[in-house]
Design an enzyme around this catalytic site. Structure first.
Site, PDB file in Angstrom:
ATOM      1  N   HIS A 112       0.726  -1.221  -0.043  1.00  0.00           N
ATOM      2  CA  HIS A 112       0.060   0.132  -0.057  1.00  0.00           C
ATOM      3  C   HIS A 112       0.837   1.216  -0.069  1.00  0.00           C
ATOM      4  O   HIS A 112       0.640   2.223  -0.810  1.00  0.00           O
ATOM      5  CB  HIS A 112      -1.037   0.068   1.206  1.00  0.00           C
ATOM      6  CG  HIS A 112      -2.127  -0.757   0.822  1.00  0.00           C
ATOM      7  ND1 HIS A 112      -3.225  -0.586  -0.056  1.00  0.00           N
ATOM      8  CD2 HIS A 112      -2.460  -2.104   1.161  1.00  0.00           C
ATOM      9  CE1 HIS A 112      -4.128  -1.624  -0.205  1.00  0.00           C
ATOM     10  NE2 HIS A 112      -3.670  -2.493   0.702  1.00  0.00           N
TER      11      HIS A 112
ATOM     12  N   ARG B 181      46.099  17.003  17.292  1.00  0.00           N
ATOM     13  CA  ARG B 181      47.382  17.295  17.203  1.00  0.00           C
ATOM     14  C   ARG B 181      48.041  17.983  18.493  1.00  0.00           C
ATOM     15  O   ARG B 181      48.050  19.034  18.207  1.00  0.00           O
ATOM     16  CB  ARG B 181      47.851  17.861  15.903  1.00  0.00           C
ATOM     17  CG  ARG B 181      47.701  16.633  14.729  1.00  0.00           C
ATOM     18  CD  ARG B 181      48.103  17.442  13.274  1.00  0.00           C
ATOM     19  NE  ARG B 181      48.496  16.381  12.323  1.00  0.00           N
ATOM     20  CZ  ARG B 181      47.571  16.334  11.115  1.00  0.00           C
ATOM     21  NH1 ARG B 181      46.615  16.930  11.009  1.00  0.00           N
ATOM     22  NH2 ARG B 181      47.794  15.451  10.289  1.00  0.00           N
TER      23      ARG B 181
ATOM     24  N   GLU C 132      51.636   3.937  11.472  1.00  0.00           N
ATOM     25  CA  GLU C 132      52.139   4.840  10.441  1.00  0.00           C
ATOM     26  C   GLU C 132      53.610   4.523  10.197  1.00  0.00           C
ATOM     27  O   GLU C 132      54.428   5.021   9.230  1.00  0.00           O
ATOM     28  CB  GLU C 132      52.104   6.379  10.958  1.00  0.00           C
ATOM     29  CG  GLU C 132      52.509   6.646  12.218  1.00  0.00           C
ATOM     30  CD  GLU C 132      52.387   8.136  12.836  1.00  0.00           C
ATOM     31  OE1 GLU C 132      52.080   8.778  12.304  1.00  0.00           O
ATOM     32  OE2 GLU C 132      52.348   8.295  14.131  1.00  0.00           O
TER      33      GLU C 132
ATOM     34  N   ASP D  47      52.422   9.585   7.136  1.00  0.00           N
ATOM     35  CA  ASP D  47      53.884   8.972   7.580  1.00  0.00           C
ATOM     36  C   ASP D  47      53.934   7.473   6.757  1.00  0.00           C
ATOM     37  O   ASP D  47      54.697   7.176   6.373  1.00  0.00           O
ATOM     38  CB  ASP D  47      53.815   8.750   8.940  1.00  0.00           C
ATOM     39  CG  ASP D  47      54.434  10.186   9.488  1.00  0.00           C
ATOM     40  OD1 ASP D  47      55.543  10.813   8.864  1.00  0.00           O
ATOM     41  OD2 ASP D  47      53.781  10.797  10.467  1.00  0.00           O
TER      42      ASP D  47
HETATM   43  C1  PEP Z   1      49.737  10.720   9.578  1.00  0.00           C
HETATM   44  O1  PEP Z   1      51.017  10.367   9.683  1.00  0.00           O
HETATM   45  O2  PEP Z   1      49.137  10.208   8.599  1.00  0.00           O
HETATM   46  C2  PEP Z   1      49.181  11.734  10.416  1.00  0.00           C
HETATM   47  C3  PEP Z   1      47.926  11.746  10.668  1.00  0.00           C
HETATM   48  O3  PEP Z   1      49.871  12.214  11.406  1.00  0.00           O
HETATM   49  P1  PEP Z   1      50.649  13.424  11.080  1.00  0.00           P
HETATM   50  O4  PEP Z   1      50.321  14.176   9.753  1.00  0.00           O
HETATM   51  O5  PEP Z   1      50.655  14.797  12.137  1.00  0.00           O
HETATM   52  O6  PEP Z   1      52.167  13.073  10.959  1.00  0.00           O
HETATM   53 MG    MG Z   2      52.190  11.020  11.304  1.00  0.00          MG
END
Ligand code: PEP
Ligand code: MG
Length: 422
Positions: free
Chosen positions: A60, A131, A269, A293
């Site tokens: 419906h 950060r 990273e 990184d």
């Molecule tokens: C990274 O390394 O992707 C990250 C987020 O940290 P930053 O850029 O502060 O080294």
């Molecule tokens: Mg980093």
């Protein structure tokens, strides 16, 4: 009969709130099912479409919707548990789909000292990377525990306004590399491979403990997560956990409030942490992959050096292999995994991380609207197909080829893609 039953009960109990109570702005109605009378009672000018768990194309609600010229998708099974009130969804009444790739929440990366106003405006659902080192970089010297506490507490309070499920991930001091604080950083021949981040903190326990105290105290004011940067081996996590436990004991002795369940996670990273992700995952509550990184170290290409910028390749098969490996390890150990590197802000790459199974993306706030728009036009089935593209292309291809193929797929499958990314 269902309809009659509900109306009869409403009449007998005297409780007959109209189904559209609370509907104030034009909206898509997401419901388990709607009876014919409920459907017709809805104010036509406020209904943009229907999406229901039950029903079929001849039920419906579908017939009435068709008669009223409103798009409807029925028989979606569990749509009421997959979307939340207020969420933006795209409904395709012709093909019968409701696109909900927006199930991967998008958080913002934040530098202390930068105004937070834009976060809400851009639709950030939390702060995925705070950060903290900018408290040092902005001052040029070590902030006191009180300076830090106030900054973390204010950010935690602000985060609570970003809605249900919002949290802030405060990353412990990540100095070194290209983030140099005079008087604290030492001159090193190779700073990107030097005494950075967690290495520095473990070698400077007092500074580490001060920061942990400030973060823990702030955790009493909002949903705070702690994140260790630049983890390269398990002993760094074991040592960090000891320091954290010591700080908690001290706070307990002083009767200071903090969140005892505050999650502690690791940035992934460094290639060694990515390769040994399973052992790392056993020791933490979440992962956040720092592709800035990670790509730099996997490709041995300085992230800030233009002359090797062409080697900065998030879609290189080696990087993708490692990303899959980390995501699998997180799944296997039952922890959440996010990406907080800026690669996620490129829709071609960010959507790929979401498709490969990350639970959260975090990026500079200004990019959020674009990536949200792209993700919200894709279903989970679309994302699965997208994730298969680089797998099917194999390893004997360039990063560019993978990138271009992925981009072409999005251009074909995402309504208005070229305009969205313009
Ligand atoms: C990274 O390394 O992707 C990250 C987020 O940290 P930053 O850029 O502060 O080294
Ligand atoms: Mg980093």
């Amino acid at each position: 009969l269902d309809d009659l039953e509900r109306r009869l009960l409403a009449a007998l109990t005297g409780f007959s709130a109209p189904v559209h109570r609370g509907l104030k702005v034009p909206s898509i109605i997401v419901a388990d099912d709607l009876t014919p009378s409920e459907t017709v009672q809805l104010p036509r000018d406020l209904v943009l479409g229907f999406a229901t768990n039950g029903g079929s194309t001849t039920s419906h609600v579908a017939l009435l919707a068709r008669a009223m010229g409103i798009p409807a998708v029925t028989g979606l099974g569990d749509i009421t548990s997959r979307v939340r009130a207020g969420e933006t969804v795209l409904i395709d009444g012709t093909n019968g789909t409701l696109k909900d790739g927006g199930e991967v929440p998008i958080f913002a990366n934040l530098h202390p000292g930068v105004p937070v106003g834009g976060l809400r405006e851009h639709g950030a659902r939390g702060i995925g990377l705070y950060r903290s080192e900018y408290l040092w970089l902005n001052r040029g010297h070590e902030p006191t525990e009180e300076d830090q506490f106030r900054a973390y507490r204010d950010a935690a309070r602000f985060t609570a306004q970003l809605g249900e499920g919002a949290s802030i991930t405060i990353r412990a001091l990540d100095i070194g590399g290209d983030k140099i604080v005079r008087g604290i950083s030492h001159k090193e021949a190779n700073p990107f491979l030097g005494n950075r981040s967690i290495r520095y903190l473990l070698a400077n326990r007092d500074m580490f403990k001060t920061q942990l105290r400030a973060i823990l105290r702030a955790s009493a004011f909002g949903r705070v997560r702690l994140m260790y940067p630049m983890i390269s081996c398990v002993e760094e996590l074991d040592e960090s956990a000891e320091v954290l436990a010591e700080v908690k004991r001290e706070l307990d002795a002083a009767g200071v409030a903090y969140d005892r369940e505050m999650p502690a996670g690791a940035m992934i990273e460094v290639p060694s942490a990515a390769i040994n992700a399973d052992a790392i995952a056993k020791r933490v509550d979440f992962f956040s992959i720092g592709t800035n990184d990670l790509v730099q170290y996997v490709m041995a290409a300085d992230r800030g050096n233009e002359s090797v910028a062409s080697l900065y390749q998030p879609t290189n098969p080696a990087v993708l292999w490692l990303m899959r490996h980390v995501i699998d390890a997180a799944r296997h150990r039952g922890i959440k995994v996010g990406v907080c590197g800026e690669s996620a802000s490129d829709p071609v790459v960010g959507v790929l991380w979401a498709a490969m199974g990350v639970d959260l993306l975090s990026m500079s706030a200004t990019y959020i609207p674009v990536i949200s728009a792209v993700l919200s036009r894709l279903t989970r089935a679309d994302l699965d197909a997208y994730a298969r593209i680089p797998v099917e292309m194999g390893n004997d291809v360039t990063a560019r080829e993978i990138y271009d193929r992925c981009r072409a797929w999005l251009a074909e499958h995402v309504f208005d893609f070229e305009n969205i990314v313009l």
